[in-house]
Enzyme design. Structure first.
Site, PDB file in Angstrom:
ATOM      1  CE  LYS A  50      -4.201  -3.358   2.250  1.00  0.00           C
ATOM      2  NZ  LYS A  50      -4.237  -1.906   2.157  1.00  0.00           N
TER       3      LYS A  50
ATOM      4  CD  GLU B 155       4.298  15.556 -14.650  1.00  0.00           C
ATOM      5  OE1 GLU B 155       3.374  15.378 -15.446  1.00  0.00           O
ATOM      6  OE2 GLU B 155       5.282  16.303 -14.864  1.00  0.00           O
TER       7      GLU B 155
ATOM      8  N   GLY C 208      -1.134   6.229   4.392  1.00  0.00           N
ATOM      9  CA  GLY C 208      -1.552   4.822   4.455  1.00  0.00           C
ATOM     10  C   GLY C 208      -0.451   3.913   3.946  1.00  0.00           C
ATOM     11  CE  LYS C 209       2.044   4.581  -2.046  1.00  0.00           C
ATOM     12  NZ  LYS C 209       2.114   4.627  -3.523  1.00  0.00           N
TER      13      LYS C 209
ATOM     14  CG  ASP D  77       3.161   3.759  -9.193  1.00  0.00           C
ATOM     15  OD1 ASP D  77       2.827   4.805  -8.607  1.00  0.00           O
ATOM     16  OD2 ASP D  77       2.644   3.401 -10.262  1.00  0.00           O
TER      17      ASP D  77
ATOM     18  CB  SER E 113       3.055  12.586  -0.089  1.00  0.00           C
ATOM     19  OG  SER E 113       4.169  12.986  -0.821  1.00  0.00           O
TER      20      SER E 113
ATOM     21  CG  ASP F  84      -7.638  -1.227   1.753  1.00  0.00           C
ATOM     22  OD1 ASP F  84      -7.170  -1.707   0.700  1.00  0.00           O
ATOM     23  OD2 ASP F  84      -6.931  -0.914   2.727  1.00  0.00           O
TER      24      ASP F  84
HETATM   25  P1  IMP Z   1       0.338   5.787  -6.052  1.00  0.00           P
HETATM   26  O1  IMP Z   1       1.032   4.458  -5.952  1.00  0.00           O
HETATM   27  O2  IMP Z   1       0.746   6.735  -4.957  1.00  0.00           O
HETATM   28  O3  IMP Z   1       0.395   6.367  -7.417  1.00  0.00           O
HETATM   29  O4  IMP Z   1      -1.202   5.587  -5.742  1.00  0.00           O
HETATM   30  C1  IMP Z   1      -1.798   4.357  -5.610  1.00  0.00           C
HETATM   31  C2  IMP Z   1      -3.296   4.516  -5.366  1.00  0.00           C
HETATM   32  O5  IMP Z   1      -3.854   3.214  -5.533  1.00  0.00           O
HETATM   33  C3  IMP Z   1      -3.625   4.948  -3.939  1.00  0.00           C
HETATM   34  O6  IMP Z   1      -3.882   6.302  -3.808  1.00  0.00           O
HETATM   35  C4  IMP Z   1      -4.894   4.150  -3.655  1.00  0.00           C
HETATM   36  O7  IMP Z   1      -6.001   4.850  -4.143  1.00  0.00           O
HETATM   37  C5  IMP Z   1      -4.708   2.887  -4.478  1.00  0.00           C
HETATM   38  N1  IMP Z   1      -4.075   1.826  -3.657  1.00  0.00           N
HETATM   39  C6  IMP Z   1      -2.802   1.370  -3.709  1.00  0.00           C
HETATM   40  N2  IMP Z   1      -2.586   0.423  -2.790  1.00  0.00           N
HETATM   41  C7  IMP Z   1      -3.765   0.282  -2.132  1.00  0.00           C
HETATM   42  C8  IMP Z   1      -4.174  -0.551  -1.050  1.00  0.00           C
HETATM   43  O8  IMP Z   1      -3.424  -1.342  -0.465  1.00  0.00           O
HETATM   44  N3  IMP Z   1      -5.459  -0.406  -0.681  1.00  0.00           N
HETATM   45  C9  IMP Z   1      -6.323   0.452  -1.274  1.00  0.00           C
HETATM   46  N4  IMP Z   1      -5.992   1.263  -2.257  1.00  0.00           N
HETATM   47  C10 IMP Z   1      -4.713   1.175  -2.696  1.00  0.00           C
END
Ligand code: IMP
Length: 196
Positions: free
Chosen positions: A169, A38, A12-13, A67, A9, A149
């Site tokens: 990046k 979860e 950015g990812k 993740d 969700s 970042d």
């Molecule tokens: P999840 O994988 O959704 O549990 O969350 C990973 C968290 O790690 C994100 O909400 C970011 O805060 C941080 N994160 C993961 N990848 C990046 C990246 O490429 N840049 C900056 N923060 C990141």
């Protein structure tokens, strides 16, 4: 073309995953927002597997999950798998990290990204982990990207992730590294007798 549900969700990812996965074999679709999984795993890989398998089974479609998070050496690997849960917003997460690190001389950190691809029955077809080494600055620098970042500095480039053009990046990052080993394997997953 096969539908592939992206189990995130985080916009950015999602943007980054879309940039890596432009394969015409796969049509990327977003998971429904109400389908929340979860993250009960104790490693990045366990959480990626859990998210991919649960979404795939619930939707009876192929699913991909990532993740990821930041491990800071002087904080014994924190925030690690709790990177998203460290505070409510990106600026608050950065502030908390800078506060906890204080004037510590050791600023070494790494980003880690695990990716898992699950078949419609929830079994895992492919998984990879990528890392990227860097240092935590004393204050944010740059305005691109997301998450941590602006404080993640890559000495070889003399820039934070937030100062890099997105293509740079994408190539250097933990997610880029994970996808670089993931993508060559992707065409094999729909063949019979694929490796587990
Ligand atoms: P999840 O994988 O959704 O549990 O969350 C990973 C968290 O790690 C994100 O909400 C970011 O805060 C941080 N994160 C993961 N990848 C990046 C990246 O490429 N840049 C900056 N923060 C990141």
């Amino acid at each position: 073309m096969t539908r592939l549900v992206v189990a995130t969700s985080n916009p950015g990812k999602l943007q980054e995953i879309q940039a890596y996965l432009s394969d015409p074999e796969w049509e990327l679709v977003l998971k429904p927002p109400e389908l929340e999984i979860e993250e009960t795993g104790t490693t990045f890989l366990a959480n990626a597997r859990l998210k991919a398998a649960s979404i795939a089974k619930a939707m009876e479609e192929w699913a991909i999950a990532d993740d990821s998070g930041l491990e800071v050496q002087a904080l014994n690997g924190a925030p690690g798998i709790y990177s998203a849960r460290y505070a409510k917003t990106d600026p608050e997460r950065i502030n908390r990290l800078l506060h906890e690190l204080g004037a510590t001389a050791n600023r070494k950190a790494q980003f880690v990204c695990a990716i898992a691809l699950a078949r419609p029955d929830g079994s895992i077809a492919l998984e990879t982990v990528g890392t990227c080494q860097g240092e935590i600055l004393n204050a944010p620098r740059g305005s691109q990207g997301f998450g941590y970042d602006p404080i993640f500095y890559v000495p070889e480039q003399g820039m934070t992730f937030a100062q890099m053009p997105p293509e740079l990046k994408h190539r250097l990052s933990h997610r880029g590294q994970a996808f670089q080993s993931f993508l060559p394997e992707l065409p094999t997953v729909k063949q019979p007798n694929v490796k587990e």
